[in-house]
Design a protein around this motif. Structure first.
Motif, PDB file in Angstrom:
ATOM      1  N   ALA A 103       1.731  24.825  -2.437  1.00 20.54           N
ATOM      2  CA  ALA A 103       2.986  25.531  -2.132  1.00 20.54           C
ATOM      3  C   ALA A 103       4.009  25.384  -3.259  1.00 20.54           C
ATOM      4  O   ALA A 103       4.603  26.376  -3.700  1.00 20.54           O
ATOM      5  CB  ALA A 103       3.562  25.009  -0.813  1.00 20.54           C
ATOM      6  N   PHE A 134       2.248  22.478   9.664  1.00 11.09           N
ATOM      7  CA  PHE A 134       3.207  23.126   8.767  1.00 11.09           C
ATOM      8  C   PHE A 134       4.452  23.425   9.591  1.00 11.09           C
ATOM      9  O   PHE A 134       4.429  24.248  10.502  1.00 11.09           O
ATOM     10  CB  PHE A 134       2.596  24.399   8.173  1.00 11.09           C
ATOM     11  CG  PHE A 134       3.593  25.372   7.617  1.00 11.09           C
ATOM     12  CD1 PHE A 134       4.703  24.935   6.874  1.00 11.09           C
ATOM     13  CD2 PHE A 134       3.439  26.738   7.818  1.00 11.09           C
ATOM     14  CE1 PHE A 134       5.625  25.832   6.373  1.00 11.09           C
ATOM     15  CE2 PHE A 134       4.369  27.646   7.313  1.00 11.09           C
ATOM     16  CZ  PHE A 134       5.460  27.189   6.595  1.00 11.09           C
ATOM     17  N   TYR A 169       3.396  28.618   1.846  1.00  8.20           N
ATOM     18  CA  TYR A 169       2.939  27.889   3.043  1.00  8.20           C
ATOM     19  C   TYR A 169       2.492  28.880   4.124  1.00  8.20           C
ATOM     20  O   TYR A 169       1.452  28.707   4.749  1.00  8.20           O
ATOM     21  CB  TYR A 169       4.076  27.028   3.611  1.00  8.20           C
ATOM     22  CG  TYR A 169       4.175  25.633   3.056  1.00  8.20           C
ATOM     23  CD1 TYR A 169       3.098  24.740   3.114  1.00  8.20           C
ATOM     24  CD2 TYR A 169       5.378  25.166   2.525  1.00  8.20           C
ATOM     25  CE1 TYR A 169       3.219  23.439   2.641  1.00  8.20           C
ATOM     26  CE2 TYR A 169       5.510  23.858   2.044  1.00  8.20           C
ATOM     27  CZ  TYR A 169       4.423  23.011   2.112  1.00  8.20           C
ATOM     28  OH  TYR A 169       4.539  21.712   1.650  1.00  8.20           O
TER      29      TYR A 169
END
Ligand code: TMP
Length: 211
Positions: A103, A134, A169
């Motif tokens: 990311a 996440f 992400y």
């Protein structure tokens, strides 16, 4: 044995959730079977590298240097803490791991994804999280949470950088839905923790079923 990681941008609340999960696991399993780490960090070498990377005075640090320093810190953490713990059957919870590098250094800094994959492969020796949370929040929300603390070199990277990191992400969370659980991190801390606990519990059931 299970390896669980927490991911998201700075200020998403992942460190709080990682700690809550650690406490819950410690209440449910023998204390010596739970290992909690942060990446980069935990070992003397990794903490020194962390301080070097995050130091605001290093404005000249290039993206490739940054990638290799994160990788070096991770290699030491994997070799001396994570791999031995998993080998002994422990549950390892890590605040960040390889997905942060994808990311931040690929989507954020613009380095080729293939370089990140190779660096991650060297740093981990092939160890992958079984389950990753996440914690997704809008940038404005995360910035509010960070407002009271002094920003380090990465946190000072700017809004456009962090928008790219969030998009990164979201992209790979969508590609790896089995492993990566995308959660709404604007929810109340307790609500989010219960969602995480429920997903961890299900993962244990699946793992036990496979034995
Ligand atoms: P932390 O404060 O959440 O522990 O993370 C330290 C900073 O390092 C955070 O801004 C995210 C960044 N980071 C990367 O850019 N690449 C990585 O591979 C890792 C693990 C962290």
């Amino acid at each position: 044995m299970m390896f669980i990681t927490f991911e998201g941008i700075d200020g998403c609340g992942k460190s709080t959730q990682a700690k809550l999960l650690e406490e819950r696991l410690r209440a449910a399993f023998p204390a010596n079977t739970i290992v909690f780490v942060r990446d980069p960090g935990n070992t003397g070498i990794s903490e020194s590298i962390r301080a070097l990377i995050l130091d605001n005075k290093h404005t000249a640090m290039t993206a490739r240097t940054e990638l290799l320093l994160y990788s070096a810190a991770r290699a030491q953490l994997v070799d001396t803490v994570i791999a031995p713990a998993l080998q002994s059957g422990a549950i390892v919870v890590s605040d960040r791991f390889t997905d942060s590098t994808v990311a931040y250094q690929s989507f954020g800094r613009g380095l080729p994804l293939e370089d990140i994959r190779r660096a991650n492969a060297v740093a981990t020796g092939g160890i992958m999280p079984h389950l990753t949370f996440f914690l997704d929040v809008p940038l404005a929300h995360a910035k509010e949470r960070c407002a009271s603390k002094n920003a380090d070199r990465l946190e000072n990277a700017g809004d456009e950088f962090f928008e790219r990191v969030i998009a990164g992400y979201q992209q790979f969370a969508a590609q790896e839905v089995e492993r990566v659980k995308r959660l709404d991190a604007t929810l109340a801390v307790e609500v989010l923790h219960e969602q995480i606990w429920s997903l961890v519990s299900s993962a244990f059931v699946v793992m036990l079923g496979q034995r």
